[in-house]
Write a protein that holds these residues in place. Structure first.
Motif, short mmCIF file in Angstrom:
data_model
loop_
_atom_site.label_atom_id
_atom_site.label_comp_id
_atom_site.label_asym_id
_atom_site.label_seq_id
_atom_site.Cartn_x
_atom_site.Cartn_y
_atom_site.Cartn_z
N GLU A 1 0.87 -1.17 0.00
CA GLU A 1 0.00 0.00 0.00
C GLU A 1 0.91 1.22 0.00
O GLU A 1 1.63 1.47 0.97
CB GLU A 1 -0.88 -0.01 1.25
CG GLU A 1 -1.79 1.19 1.35
CD GLU A 1 -2.59 1.17 2.63
OE1 GLU A 1 -2.84 2.27 3.16
OE2 GLU A 1 -2.95 0.08 3.11
N LEU A 2 0.91 1.96 -1.10
CA LEU A 2 1.77 3.14 -1.23
C LEU A 2 1.12 4.33 -0.54
O LEU A 2 -0.06 4.62 -0.76
CB LEU A 2 2.00 3.47 -2.70
CG LEU A 2 2.71 2.40 -3.54
CD1 LEU A 2 2.70 2.78 -5.01
CD2 LEU A 2 4.13 2.20 -3.06
N ARG A 3 1.89 5.02 0.29
CA ARG A 3 1.43 6.25 0.94
C ARG A 3 2.25 7.39 0.36
O ARG A 3 3.45 7.42 0.53
CB ARG A 3 1.59 6.15 2.44
CG ARG A 3 0.73 5.05 3.02
CD ARG A 3 0.78 5.03 4.53
NE ARG A 3 -0.03 3.92 4.99
CZ ARG A 3 0.44 2.92 5.70
NH1 ARG A 3 1.71 2.88 6.04
NH2 ARG A 3 -0.35 1.94 6.08
N LYS A 4 1.55 8.33 -0.32
CA LYS A 4 2.25 9.43 -0.99
C LYS A 4 1.83 10.76 -0.39
O LYS A 4 0.67 10.93 0.02
CB LYS A 4 1.93 9.42 -2.49
CG LYS A 4 2.44 8.19 -3.22
CD LYS A 4 2.13 8.26 -4.70
CE LYS A 4 2.67 7.04 -5.41
NZ LYS A 4 2.51 7.11 -6.85
N ASP A 5 2.78 11.69 -0.37
CA ASP A 5 2.49 13.07 -0.01
C ASP A 5 3.50 13.96 -0.72
O ASP A 5 4.21 13.49 -1.62
CB ASP A 5 2.48 13.27 1.51
CG ASP A 5 3.82 12.99 2.18
OD1 ASP A 5 4.88 13.06 1.50
OD2 ASP A 5 3.84 12.72 3.38
N GLY B 1 7.16 12.66 -1.00
CA GLY B 1 7.46 11.45 -1.76
C GLY B 1 6.49 10.36 -1.38
O GLY B 1 5.29 10.58 -1.28
N SER B 2 7.02 9.16 -1.11
CA SER B 2 6.15 8.04 -0.77
C SER B 2 6.81 7.13 0.27
O SER B 2 8.01 7.21 0.53
CB SER B 2 5.81 7.22 -2.02
OG SER B 2 6.97 6.63 -2.55
N PHE B 3 5.98 6.28 0.86
CA PHE B 3 6.42 5.30 1.85
C PHE B 3 5.59 4.05 1.66
O PHE B 3 4.40 4.13 1.35
CB PHE B 3 6.22 5.85 3.27
CG PHE B 3 6.46 4.81 4.34
CD1 PHE B 3 7.74 4.59 4.82
CD2 PHE B 3 5.42 4.04 4.83
CE1 PHE B 3 7.97 3.63 5.79
CE2 PHE B 3 5.64 3.07 5.80
CZ PHE B 3 6.92 2.87 6.28
N PHE B 4 6.22 2.89 1.85
CA PHE B 4 5.46 1.64 1.88
C PHE B 4 6.24 0.58 2.63
O PHE B 4 7.45 0.65 2.76
CB PHE B 4 5.08 1.15 0.48
CG PHE B 4 6.25 0.81 -0.42
CD1 PHE B 4 6.80 -0.47 -0.43
CD2 PHE B 4 6.78 1.76 -1.27
CE1 PHE B 4 7.86 -0.78 -1.25
CE2 PHE B 4 7.84 1.46 -2.11
CZ PHE B 4 8.38 0.18 -2.10
N GLU C 1 8.63 2.07 -8.33
CA GLU C 1 7.40 2.86 -8.23
C GLU C 1 6.23 2.02 -7.71
O GLU C 1 5.42 2.50 -6.92
CB GLU C 1 7.05 3.50 -9.58
CG GLU C 1 8.02 4.58 -10.03
CD GLU C 1 9.36 4.04 -10.53
OE1 GLU C 1 10.36 4.77 -10.36
OE2 GLU C 1 9.40 2.92 -11.06
#
Length: 195
Positions: A17-21, A24-27, A106
């Motif tokens: 589950e990609l968390r973007k803001d 950038g992003s975190f998973f 990505e």
């Protein structure tokens, strides 16, 4: 994260589950507790390897004899790869069959390759880097190399020009030769696997 078994028994694809803001992003790339619930077995890392490849490099199909056997959790951390797993386990309902995924940073997609299943990839971009989290350490003389161009496998690599390959891979034995030599790990049904 979403974990699903592919058409080859014991091979799983992991989609985080990609968390973007704005930063950038975190998973989460791998969670042992979630993974073990789905797989029904533990996976304990013993070694981590990386390989870096230029575009159109073909590596594989590789596996390890038993003992020690070796499961792999593979992730593309840079670039892009056309990743293949091949069932090398005599007695498996999918013996000789393959499954493929595109791995890139990505998507964060990863593939779990169990003991006895072969793995290989084609680099789709320069400087592509793959991470292998392994269940056993390297033991000289236990590597099984299957020719990635074995006509019986007929893997759809999708290149537009001949790939770059090591002599070891180009000269590797066919799946049939490896089976006849008794090098392959026999299939164990899920209810017969050790936990």
């Amino acid at each position: 994260m979403h974990i699903a078994e592919l058409e080859i028994p014991g091979v799983f694809v992991v989609a985080p589950e990609l968390r973007k803001d704005d930063r950038g992003s975190f998973f989460e790339g791998m969670r042992a507790d979630e993974f073990e619930k789905v797989m029904g077995r533990s996976f304990v890392p013993r070694q981590i390897n990386y390989s870096v490849s230029q575009e159109n490099t073909l590596r594989g199909i590789h596996s390890v004899t038993s003992p020690p056997g070796q499961a792999k959790f593979v992730t593309c951390v840079r670039g892009a790869l056309r990743d293949f797993v091949v069932d090398l386990r005599p007695g498996s309902p999918t013996f000789g069959q393959s499954a493929s995924n595109i791995l890139d940073p990505e998507s964060g997609l990863s593939v779990f390759v169990p003991e006895g299943v072969g793995h290989g990839f084609l680099a789709l971009a320069d400087d592509s880097c793959i991470s292998y989290v392994l269940s056993s350490v390297y033991v000289p003389g236990t590597q099984i190399d299957i020719n990635p161009l074995d006509p019986d496998l007929a893997l759809p690599w999708g290149w537009t020009r001949p790939p770059l390959m090591s002599q070891k891979d180009a000269n590797a034995m066919s799946l049939r030769e490896a089976e006849e030599a008794g090098l392959l790990l026999p299939y164990q049904a899920p209810d017969a696997r050790p936990t």
